[in-house]
Design an enzyme around this catalytic site. Sequence first.
Site, mmCIF file in Angstrom:
data_model
loop_
_atom_site.group_PDB
_atom_site.id
_atom_site.type_symbol
_atom_site.label_atom_id
_atom_site.label_comp_id
_atom_site.label_asym_id
_atom_site.label_seq_id
_atom_site.Cartn_x
_atom_site.Cartn_y
_atom_site.Cartn_z
ATOM 1 N N GLU A 127 3.847 -6.035 4.164
ATOM 2 C CA GLU A 127 3.716 -5.163 4.982
ATOM 3 C C GLU A 127 4.935 -4.515 6.191
ATOM 4 O O GLU A 127 6.171 -4.815 5.513
ATOM 5 C CB GLU A 127 2.844 -5.330 5.818
ATOM 6 C CG GLU A 127 1.044 -5.281 5.775
ATOM 7 C CD GLU A 127 1.195 -3.401 6.111
ATOM 8 O OE1 GLU A 127 2.365 -2.953 6.241
ATOM 9 O OE2 GLU A 127 0.263 -3.438 6.016
ATOM 10 N N GLU A 147 -4.843 1.440 2.649
ATOM 11 C CA GLU A 147 -5.155 0.384 3.371
ATOM 12 C C GLU A 147 -4.727 1.300 5.259
ATOM 13 O O GLU A 147 -5.091 0.618 6.340
ATOM 14 C CB GLU A 147 -3.258 0.030 3.757
ATOM 15 C CG GLU A 147 -2.980 -1.256 4.464
ATOM 16 C CD GLU A 147 -2.272 -1.377 5.876
ATOM 17 O OE1 GLU A 147 -2.731 -1.839 6.939
ATOM 18 O OE2 GLU A 147 -2.215 0.029 6.319
ATOM 19 N N GLU A 148 -3.940 2.371 5.663
ATOM 20 C CA GLU A 148 -3.744 2.491 6.563
ATOM 21 C C GLU A 148 -5.692 3.749 7.515
ATOM 22 O O GLU A 148 -5.742 3.413 8.657
ATOM 23 C CB GLU A 148 -3.027 3.960 7.098
ATOM 24 C CG GLU A 148 -1.527 3.801 6.743
ATOM 25 C CD GLU A 148 -1.160 2.672 8.193
ATOM 26 O OE1 GLU A 148 -1.427 2.366 8.926
ATOM 27 O OE2 GLU A 148 -0.204 2.517 6.960
ATOM 28 N N ASP A 203 6.740 1.511 5.856
ATOM 29 C CA ASP A 203 5.411 1.236 5.855
ATOM 30 C C ASP A 203 4.521 2.112 5.092
ATOM 31 O O ASP A 203 3.837 3.370 5.237
ATOM 32 C CB ASP A 203 4.842 1.546 7.353
ATOM 33 C CG ASP A 203 3.471 0.955 7.388
ATOM 34 O OD1 ASP A 203 3.077 -0.113 6.398
ATOM 35 O OD2 ASP A 203 2.513 1.354 8.314
ATOM 36 N N HIS A 212 0.718 -1.281 -0.127
ATOM 37 C CA HIS A 212 -0.194 -0.467 0.246
ATOM 38 C C HIS A 212 0.787 1.528 -0.400
ATOM 39 O O HIS A 212 1.843 0.995 0.769
ATOM 40 C CB HIS A 212 -0.575 0.171 1.090
ATOM 41 C CG HIS A 212 -0.349 -0.132 2.169
ATOM 42 N ND1 HIS A 212 -0.280 1.301 3.265
ATOM 43 C CD2 HIS A 212 -0.192 -1.024 3.160
ATOM 44 C CE1 HIS A 212 0.838 1.406 3.956
ATOM 45 N NE2 HIS A 212 0.303 0.232 4.284
ATOM 46 N N HIS A 246 4.324 4.299 11.564
ATOM 47 C CA HIS A 246 3.101 6.045 11.993
ATOM 48 C C HIS A 246 3.678 6.789 11.990
ATOM 49 O O HIS A 246 3.125 7.631 13.475
ATOM 50 C CB HIS A 246 2.098 5.305 12.781
ATOM 51 C CG HIS A 246 1.612 4.136 11.936
ATOM 52 N ND1 HIS A 246 0.114 3.923 11.853
ATOM 53 C CD2 HIS A 246 1.938 4.096 10.721
ATOM 54 C CE1 HIS A 246 -0.252 2.718 11.531
ATOM 55 N NE2 HIS A 246 0.983 2.970 10.474
#
Length: 910
Positions: free
Chosen positions: A268, A241-242, A207, A195, A344
């Site tokens: 991932e 995706e998030e 990520d 993603h 994140h």
Amino acid sequence: MNCYISQLLNFSVIMSTGIRRRHVDEQKKNLLEKENTENEERQRELENDVRLLRPFHWKIIAIFYFLLIFGASFLHKCLPEPKDSNQEETQFSETRAVKVLQELSDYGWKPAGSYNCEELTRNRILKELSDIKKQNENVEDLRFDIDTQYVSGCFDIPAHDTEGMNICYRNVSNVIARLGKGEKKDKISVLLNCHYDSWPTSNAGSDDLSSCALMLELIRLYSKNPNQLNHDVIFLFNGAEESSLLAAHGFITQHAWRHEIRAFINLEASGSGGRELLFQAGPANQWLLNSYLEAAVHPHCSVIGQEVFQSGVYPGDTDFRIFRDHGRVPGLDLAFVQNGYWWHTEFDTAERITQGSLQRAGENVYATLNHLLKSPYLEKPAKYADRKTVFFDFLGLFVVIYPLTFAHFINLTAILAVIVLVSHRFYTKTFLTFLALRDYFLTIVTIAIVLKAMTFMSVFTYGAMRWYTRHWLALVAYGLPSVWAGLSVQGLLTARLAPKIREDYGSTLELIHLTLISGILLVFTYYDVASGFLFALLLIPLIKSLASNFGAWPECPTLNTILTLVISLPGCAMAIYTTEMLLSIFIPIMGRSSYNPEPVVSFFVAFSAACIVLSLGGLVAKSRNARPVNEAGFLEFVYNLLGVLLVTLTILYVFSSFWPSPYRFDEKYPTAKRTQFFHVNQMFYDRNNQLSVNETRFYAISHDYRGAEDIPFVKSDPEYTGLQCHYENNPWCEIPFLFPTKGRLNDRNIRVRAVEERLKFKNPVKILGISKKHGVYMADGKGNIEYSFSVIGTGQISVYVIPDPTWLISNTSVSEPKVPQDNMFLYFTCSTPKNICEWMFKVTIKKTTQTPSDEKPLLVGISSHHLHGPEMQSESIKNMISKIKENRVHSPEWTVTASAWNVDQVYNYF
């Protein structure tokens, strides 16, 4: 006369007292001489017993375990060197892949729906695909299709990473490339997924742009070598995706190519580089797992990871679940899990990914995919979906895999052998068995007491997480006292025994240890938990007990020591290796867990420490221990424990004086405190539709156990107060949650204050009650109300539906709950250029009693989140972030990373 008699009596008393004293002194002298004689005899007996271990042997043991610890750590972090592409274009090249990765990462924050995501990142991926296709348009037999998808839908997220919610999405983007051999599309294909969207305040370097760069490199290789494509390969670059796995759901439920997919590999990241971990496989489909295990160049996998992740202990979710549950497709889930501090956050950039990580992952995926494309099972995967397996890599050197049924057979056979041996020992040496059992559990209790004391003292003296940046401090805090206390207590208990019985006592102690391991393994076997393989490995020393029982084990202390260490190697090595892996994964996770992390970390460390200490119990008993019996009593036991605790705390205090904060800011490797800030306009209405609250508030949320008071500017500002709910029955307490994650937070994690800066949005959030229809269920005669709502807000809207206590939610237009709910969390997201969306939805509530209906029994809250664009962050947020960045360079206490955005919130009764 009386005086004379009195003097005579006094003289007699004095004489008799003196005689008694002399007698007592003689008795003490005799006892002392007897003890000295016994000690001398014991000493001579110990000196003459050539079977006992000497200090030399314990040096060998110490060196062995030090090498094992450092070796496991080295192998866990070992990565290949990045490679350039070769002339034949058959070699994965990190050097080439990282160029695109760096460019994609540099586009900045890219949440779904943002300009950076939908225009810059998406178009750059499309351009790269078009360039690769154009460069290889003359390659014979290559079929290269590029497709885009904008998709809408609704589905449920069950309780896993969050408490569960119902989602509707609109206009979510996907980019898809399909490669094959020959002009005609194959009816069988394999899916690879990454993603390209990010968390709202992250560059997504790892990520998950690293996975997208990896896939682009694979497309380059297959475009040059289409002969490798025995079946088609679909490369899905998904754009949401998030925001709760939306784009994967849209693809696997609506795209035309979905029916041809027989297997998938999901790529991932919950960390930034390191060795990627295969932590989920299946469901079932042994052939799929075998493709990875047989082909991967650098395999790193563990069924422990799969069972831990699927249990919900690990805070995260991936597209794997979407493909598995909604597409009914088996697959593999691989992820970068190291360096999770940056996941994140603003620090997740391409340059922080450990060199060699992409090379390692690329070589593994490339080899696995090639093997998979040749697999005959790909044509009928469901036919082979009938076995659960045990799989793990041994120190990263090789992979072990076997069916769970075979594991059960091995486990039960070993358990039965242990039961037979311990029963025979109990029958022949009952007293010695009870003695060994008592001492064994005293050792375990001692280690438990030390750990409990250390976890308490760590929180009391430091506030927890002293090991957050420096993992080795966890070994000092919990490993050192566990090993020290365990071995010293075993030594004290052994000193109380006569030398002639220590040989049998040591063997019995080893059997007791194997019995405990067998009991744990039996539970794992009964519940079909594949992770029990770790305890099966710890049962390998059963070989020694069997050999000793038949008199085949050597008595030579050197040979005994070496052979004992050799047969203990697999179990202890895997215990240490697993602890290293778990600490490297879970310590960064502790930075986003509101629960006390000390028991978790102490358990991970103590597991390996206890495995080492308890497995050495037999050797301790068979060592030359000349401590006198009178120096091995209860007081010595207490003094020993106090000494262990005092020395460990002193060492930790010295270290703490050097590093007073668990956080550290380093440009290359920051370990920052995770925080969340919301600047919120709040409008709360009462049942009379009167505006009772119209304020602007600033929410400060700390994600770790140290709490919000650990944030420097929150601690120093008396305006920040604890949370107070406006509505009594609101489980979310008006906190503007983006997702339903209230279970992750405690009161200590949240502080709130009023602020003067009123947010001015071009399009304030609106909720309109369009209709309200009363009805009665014929089955029970209880009333119900069906509501129709219209909500206007940003592209990311959270809806909190809360009926009064005598009502339950029986249905919504988004999803029908399986059982009536006392509240529901709805999430609406869409992608539009102006970041404005309108949603229509219905909610039906049912009365739980037959009393007359209330006039306004439903409370509905709306939070409109500004996750991108010019209205994302207020001046207050920008000033706060600027202050953080300025101070954290000089002060560890200010090492904070903040996810922060504006929210427009309204609550009303209907």
